[in-house]
Scaffold this active site. Structure first.
Site, PDB file in Angstrom:
ATOM      1  N   ASP A   1      -1.706  11.173  -4.310  1.00 15.28           N
ATOM      2  CA  ASP A   1      -2.263  12.267  -5.108  1.00 15.28           C
ATOM      3  C   ASP A   1      -3.209  13.154  -4.319  1.00 15.28           C
ATOM      4  O   ASP A   1      -3.699  12.782  -3.245  1.00 15.28           O
ATOM      5  CB  ASP A   1      -3.040  11.698  -6.297  1.00 15.28           C
ATOM      6  CG  ASP A   1      -4.376  11.088  -5.858  1.00 15.28           C
ATOM      7  OD1 ASP A   1      -4.360  10.211  -4.967  1.00 15.28           O
ATOM      8  OD2 ASP A   1      -5.428  11.502  -6.373  1.00 15.28           O
TER       9      ASP A   1
ATOM     10  N   GLU B   1       0.846  -1.201   0.000  1.00 15.71           N
ATOM     11  CA  GLU B   1       0.000   0.000   0.000  1.00 15.71           C
ATOM     12  C   GLU B   1       0.878   1.246   0.000  1.00 15.71           C
ATOM     13  O   GLU B   1       2.003   1.217   0.508  1.00 15.71           O
ATOM     14  CB  GLU B   1      -0.841   0.025   1.297  1.00 15.71           C
ATOM     15  CG  GLU B   1      -2.290  -0.339   1.120  1.00 15.71           C
ATOM     16  CD  GLU B   1      -3.110   0.750   0.437  1.00 15.71           C
ATOM     17  OE1 GLU B   1      -2.545   1.541  -0.344  1.00 15.71           O
ATOM     18  OE2 GLU B   1      -4.312   0.792   0.666  1.00 15.71           O
ATOM     19  N   ASP B   2       0.354   2.328  -0.517  1.00 11.90           N
ATOM     20  CA  ASP B   2       1.102   3.584  -0.407  1.00 11.90           C
ATOM     21  C   ASP B   2       0.888   4.222   0.964  1.00 11.90           C
ATOM     22  O   ASP B   2       1.826   4.635   1.617  1.00 11.90           O
ATOM     23  CB  ASP B   2       0.770   4.565  -1.543  1.00 11.90           C
ATOM     24  CG  ASP B   2      -0.721   4.795  -1.693  1.00 11.90           C
ATOM     25  OD1 ASP B   2      -1.518   3.993  -1.173  1.00 11.90           O
ATOM     26  OD2 ASP B   2      -1.105   5.801  -2.329  1.00 11.90           O
TER      27      ASP B   2
ATOM     28  N   LYS C   1      -0.252   7.118   8.796  1.00 19.36           N
ATOM     29  CA  LYS C   1      -0.645   8.280   9.606  1.00 19.36           C
ATOM     30  C   LYS C   1      -0.771   7.863  11.067  1.00 19.36           C
ATOM     31  O   LYS C   1      -0.761   6.675  11.380  1.00 19.36           O
ATOM     32  CB  LYS C   1      -1.956   8.847   9.069  1.00 19.36           C
ATOM     33  CG  LYS C   1      -1.754   9.619   7.773  1.00 19.36           C
ATOM     34  CD  LYS C   1      -2.850  10.622   7.599  1.00 19.36           C
ATOM     35  CE  LYS C   1      -2.700  11.377   6.304  1.00 19.36           C
ATOM     36  NZ  LYS C   1      -3.878  12.212   6.033  1.00 19.36           N
TER      37      LYS C   1
ATOM     38  N   VAL D   1      -1.496   4.217   4.794  1.00 21.57           N
ATOM     39  CA  VAL D   1      -2.527   3.756   5.717  1.00 21.57           C
ATOM     40  C   VAL D   1      -3.022   5.011   6.431  1.00 21.57           C
ATOM     41  O   VAL D   1      -2.301   5.606   7.235  1.00 21.57           O
ATOM     42  CB  VAL D   1      -1.975   2.736   6.734  1.00 21.57           C
ATOM     43  CG1 VAL D   1      -3.111   2.210   7.608  1.00 21.57           C
ATOM     44  CG2 VAL D   1      -1.281   1.594   6.017  1.00 21.57           C
ATOM     45  N   ASP D   2      -4.250   5.398   6.088  1.00 23.75           N
ATOM     46  CA  ASP D   2      -4.829   6.626   6.645  1.00 23.75           C
ATOM     47  C   ASP D   2      -5.859   6.217   7.697  1.00 23.75           C
ATOM     48  O   ASP D   2      -5.530   6.041   8.873  1.00 23.75           O
ATOM     49  CB  ASP D   2      -5.427   7.435   5.498  1.00 23.75           C
ATOM     50  CG  ASP D   2      -5.938   8.792   5.930  1.00 23.75           C
ATOM     51  OD1 ASP D   2      -5.944   9.068   7.141  1.00 23.75           O
ATOM     52  OD2 ASP D   2      -6.349   9.590   5.072  1.00 23.75           O
ATOM     53  N   SER D   3      -7.106   5.976   7.303  1.00 25.22           N
ATOM     54  CA  SER D   3      -8.086   5.435   8.256  1.00 25.22           C
ATOM     55  C   SER D   3      -7.823   3.954   8.510  1.00 25.22           C
ATOM     56  O   SER D   3      -8.256   3.396   9.505  1.00 25.22           O
ATOM     57  CB  SER D   3      -9.507   5.601   7.708  1.00 25.22           C
ATOM     58  OG  SER D   3      -9.707   4.733   6.615  1.00 25.22           O
TER      59      SER D   3
ATOM     60  N   THR E   1      -8.972   0.608   3.909  1.00 25.65           N
ATOM     61  CA  THR E   1      -8.600  -0.118   2.690  1.00 25.65           C
ATOM     62  C   THR E   1      -7.744  -1.334   3.037  1.00 25.65           C
ATOM     63  O   THR E   1      -8.034  -2.461   2.610  1.00 25.65           O
ATOM     64  CB  THR E   1      -7.830   0.817   1.730  1.00 25.65           C
ATOM     65  OG1 THR E   1      -8.609   1.989   1.514  1.00 25.65           O
ATOM     66  CG2 THR E   1      -7.548   0.126   0.413  1.00 25.65           C
TER      67      THR E   1
END
Ligand code: PRP
Length: 182
Positions: free
Chosen positions: A161, A101-102, A133, A104-106, A109
């Protein structure tokens, strides 16, 4: 060095630092999977394509590259639903799989993909992310190989992006809040 694009506040991770750390991650993965047979790398489109391309080319073990694409609805809400847009080309039931993965935010995904690919009974399943994050509001999902921890700001470049812009910058940069708060 050329001037920063006016959308960008600052460079968070310079190109040389990314490239050096990608080599470190690839070395660690190559050690961990030595003599285990090929590793099945699953890149999550579109953001992971640059990271995966560089990572895979630094591996010294046999590997296969495949991609998945998912789409999230209501991403910023608790009810965000993830749906598969592009699936793997082969079964993975006898493969050592690493999801690449690019960001991991929440965590929605990666969490969704981890659970879904685990249900396909791979020989092993690990995850590799370029950036993560802060974990406070993040779903609890294992990140076995991590490039960089970053603050809770909007980042672009090296695959990441903003509205399809800035994805191919060679570094990771922080976007000015004024760009996405417009
Ligand atoms: C981005 C990124 C991750 C995901 C992480 O994808 O590439 O796949 O969001 O966010 P989460 O941890 O909150 O789930 P995006 O849907 O923006 O698509 P893209 O990769 O095509 O830009």
């Amino acid at each position: 060095m050329s001037e920063l694009h006016p959308d960008l506040a600052r460079i968070l991770v310079p190109e040389e630092t990314i490239q050096a750390h990608v080599k470190v991650l690839a070395h660690q993965i190559s050690l961990d999977y030595a003599d285990k047979g090929p590793v099945y790398l699953v890149g999550v489109l579109r953001g992971a394509f640059i990271f995966l391309a560089d990572l895979a080319r630094c591996l010294t073990i046999p590997h296969v590259v495949d991609f998945m694409s998912v789409s999230s609805y209501g991403k910023s809400t608790e009810s965000g639903v993830v749906r598969i847009v592009l699936d793997l080309r082969e079964p993975i039931d006898n493969q050592h799989v690493i999801i690449v993965e690019d960001i991991v935010d929440s965590g929605k995904t990666l969490s969704y993909l981890y659970t879904m690919l685990k249900s396909r009974n791979p020989t092993s399943l690990r995850t590799c992310a370029l950036v993560q994050k802060p974990k406070e509001k993040q779903l609890d999902v294992p990140v076995d190989y991590l490039g960089f921890k970053i603050p809770d700001v909007w980042v672009v470049g090296y695959g990441l992006d903003y509205a399809d812009k800035h994805r191919t910058l060679p570094y990771i940069a922080e976007l000015k809040p004024s760009v996405y708060e417009k």
